[in-house]
Design a protein around this motif. Structure first.
Motif, mmCIF file in Angstrom:
data_model
loop_
_atom_site.group_PDB
_atom_site.id
_atom_site.type_symbol
_atom_site.label_atom_id
_atom_site.label_comp_id
_atom_site.label_asym_id
_atom_site.label_seq_id
_atom_site.Cartn_x
_atom_site.Cartn_y
_atom_site.Cartn_z
ATOM 1 N N ILE A 160 54.896 40.719 50.061
ATOM 2 C CA ILE A 160 54.272 40.643 48.731
ATOM 3 C C ILE A 160 53.502 39.328 48.608
ATOM 4 N N GLU A 161 54.120 38.255 49.077
ATOM 5 C CA GLU A 161 53.482 36.931 49.067
ATOM 6 C C GLU A 161 52.186 36.930 49.877
ATOM 7 N N LEU A 162 52.214 37.577 51.043
ATOM 8 C CA LEU A 162 51.041 37.657 51.909
ATOM 9 C C LEU A 162 49.883 38.372 51.208
ATOM 10 N N VAL A 163 50.158 39.513 50.572
ATOM 11 C CA VAL A 163 49.115 40.271 49.869
ATOM 12 C C VAL A 163 48.560 39.444 48.708
ATOM 13 N N ALA A 164 49.425 38.821 47.924
ATOM 14 C CA ALA A 164 48.976 38.027 46.773
ATOM 15 C C ALA A 164 48.072 36.879 47.232
ATOM 16 N N ASN A 165 48.482 36.149 48.246
ATOM 17 C CA ASN A 165 47.671 35.034 48.745
ATOM 18 C C ASN A 165 46.364 35.508 49.364
ATOM 19 N N ASP A 166 46.407 36.625 50.098
ATOM 20 C CA ASP A 166 45.179 37.156 50.707
ATOM 21 C C ASP A 166 44.133 37.503 49.652
ATOM 22 N N VAL A 167 44.561 38.118 48.553
ATOM 23 C CA VAL A 167 43.609 38.526 47.512
ATOM 24 C C VAL A 167 43.028 37.300 46.804
ATOM 25 N N VAL A 168 43.867 36.319 46.503
ATOM 26 C CA VAL A 168 43.365 35.089 45.870
ATOM 27 C C VAL A 168 42.368 34.399 46.801
ATOM 28 N N ASN A 169 42.704 34.306 48.088
ATOM 29 C CA ASN A 169 41.810 33.659 49.053
ATOM 30 C C ASN A 169 40.501 34.413 49.216
ATOM 31 N N LEU A 170 40.547 35.722 49.130
ATOM 32 C CA LEU A 170 39.331 36.542 49.207
ATOM 33 C C LEU A 170 38.377 36.197 48.059
ATOM 34 N N VAL A 171 38.917 36.056 46.854
ATOM 35 C CA VAL A 171 38.089 35.719 45.690
ATOM 36 C C VAL A 171 37.531 34.301 45.832
ATOM 37 N N LEU A 172 38.348 33.369 46.292
ATOM 38 C CA LEU A 172 37.862 31.998 46.491
ATOM 39 C C LEU A 172 36.732 31.954 47.516
ATOM 40 N N LYS A 173 36.839 32.762 48.556
ATOM 41 C CA LYS A 173 35.784 32.825 49.577
ATOM 42 C C LYS A 173 34.496 33.386 48.968
ATOM 43 N N ASP A 174 34.622 34.430 48.132
ATOM 44 C CA ASP A 174 33.442 34.991 47.459
ATOM 45 C C ASP A 174 32.741 33.933 46.603
ATOM 46 N N ILE A 175 33.529 33.137 45.894
ATOM 47 C CA ILE A 175 32.946 32.090 45.047
ATOM 48 C C ILE A 175 32.222 31.056 45.913
ATOM 49 N N SER A 176 32.832 30.663 47.025
ATOM 50 C CA SER A 176 32.226 29.631 47.873
ATOM 51 C C SER A 176 30.942 30.109 48.543
ATOM 52 N N GLU A 177 30.810 31.425 48.758
ATOM 53 C CA GLU A 177 29.626 31.967 49.435
ATOM 54 C C GLU A 177 28.575 32.532 48.483
ATOM 55 N N ASP A 178 28.812 32.423 47.177
ATOM 56 C CA ASP A 178 27.886 32.995 46.190
ATOM 57 C C ASP A 178 26.624 32.137 46.094
ATOM 58 N N ARG A 179 25.524 32.651 46.637
ATOM 59 C CA ARG A 179 24.248 31.921 46.649
ATOM 60 C C ARG A 179 23.721 31.661 45.240
ATOM 61 N N GLU A 180 23.885 32.628 44.340
ATOM 62 C CA GLU A 180 23.382 32.455 42.977
ATOM 63 C C GLU A 180 24.081 31.281 42.288
ATOM 64 N N LEU A 181 25.389 31.194 42.432
ATOM 65 C CA LEU A 181 26.140 30.083 41.839
ATOM 66 C C LEU A 181 25.750 28.765 42.504
ATOM 67 N N GLN A 182 25.636 28.763 43.822
ATOM 68 C CA GLN A 182 25.242 27.545 44.539
ATOM 69 C C GLN A 182 23.872 27.058 44.088
ATOM 70 N N ASP A 183 22.900 27.978 44.009
ATOM 71 C CA ASP A 183 21.543 27.602 43.591
ATOM 72 C C ASP A 183 21.529 27.070 42.166
ATOM 73 N N TYR A 184 22.278 27.721 41.283
ATOM 74 C CA TYR A 184 22.337 27.290 39.882
ATOM 75 C C TYR A 184 22.886 25.867 39.796
ATOM 76 N N MET A 185 23.999 25.608 40.508
ATOM 77 C CA MET A 185 24.606 24.282 40.468
ATOM 78 C C MET A 185 23.720 23.238 41.137
ATOM 79 N N ARG A 186 23.064 23.596 42.228
ATOM 80 C CA ARG A 186 22.200 22.639 42.928
ATOM 81 C C ARG A 186 20.995 22.253 42.068
ATOM 82 N N GLU A 187 20.402 23.230 41.389
ATOM 83 C CA GLU A 187 19.199 22.971 40.597
ATOM 84 C C GLU A 187 19.492 22.283 39.269
ATOM 85 N N ARG A 188 20.651 22.538 38.670
ATOM 86 C CA ARG A 188 20.883 22.068 37.305
ATOM 87 C C ARG A 188 21.950 20.993 37.171
ATOM 88 N N PHE A 189 22.802 20.821 38.166
ATOM 89 C CA PHE A 189 23.876 19.825 38.036
ATOM 90 C C PHE A 189 23.359 18.457 38.442
#
Length: 189
Positions: A160-189
């Motif tokens: 159960i712990e493995l599945v829970a951590n895998d899903v959280v890590n999957l979402v964190l990876k999606d956030i880190s690879e999101d080009r739209e979010l990266q571009d927004y932060m790079r241009e405006r921050f």
């Protein structure tokens, strides 16, 4: 007075000897960047847990007995710390008084487990909403991660712990690879 002290003592001893609920370790791993996107752009990071219940898993053994399992760590803080590490690996710098802010909402984080003596089925789902806001605008994005796993026999706490951590890590990876979010932060921050 003696009866009151005796009753209080018995109640406290009974509470101490009551079985403790099972808990699992939720330890998100930041998806770190190999190169900086920016150099020292600042932001402040806050988060909120919007879930109505704080358990991380529900175990249904099929006998009208559904058992919640909680995380040993505070899920919101664990996710916030992992995201902070991710953004810092991209070159952003966290400060308390920045005009740029990132707000993370934990909307859902749950592993449902249905098991019997012979087999188990686990479905995990994590939904995070990230809001990047500057004086020049706001970007709101929702990230969802899901996982399904089946196995023989009853599901263990470690599975159960493995599945829970895998899903959280999957979402964190999606956030880190999101080009739209990266571009927004790079241009405006």
């Amino acid at each position: 007075m003696r009866k009151l002290i005796l009753a209080t003592s018995v109640a406290l001893l009974t509470a101490c000897s009551a079985p403790q609920q099972e808990q699992i370790n939720i330890m998100p791993k930041a998806a770190l960047s190999n190169s900086d996107i920016v150099q020292g752009s600042t932001f402040s990071l806050t988060s909120k847990d919007m879930r109505s219940a704080q358990y991380i898993a529900l175990v249904d053994s099929g006998r009208s007995n559904i058992e919640p399992i909680h995380a040993k760590q505070n899920l919101r803080i664990s996710i916030e710390n992992a995201l902070l590490e991710q953004f810092q690996s991209q070159g952003f710098r966290s400060t308390l008084n920045s005009q740029n802010s990132i707000f993370v909402e934990v909307q859902q984080a749950l592993v449902t487990v249905k098991h019997s003596i012979m087999e188990n089925e686990m479905d995990g789902k994590v939904v995070l909403q990230v809001t990047a806001e500057t004086p020049r605008g706001k970007l709101v994005k929702t990230y969802t991660g899901t996982a399904n796993r089946t196995g023989m026999l009853s599901a263990s706490k470690d599975e159960i712990e493995l599945v829970a951590n895998d899903v959280v890590n999957l979402v964190l990876k999606d956030i880190s690879e999101d080009r739209e979010l990266q571009d927004y932060m790079r241009e405006r921050f």
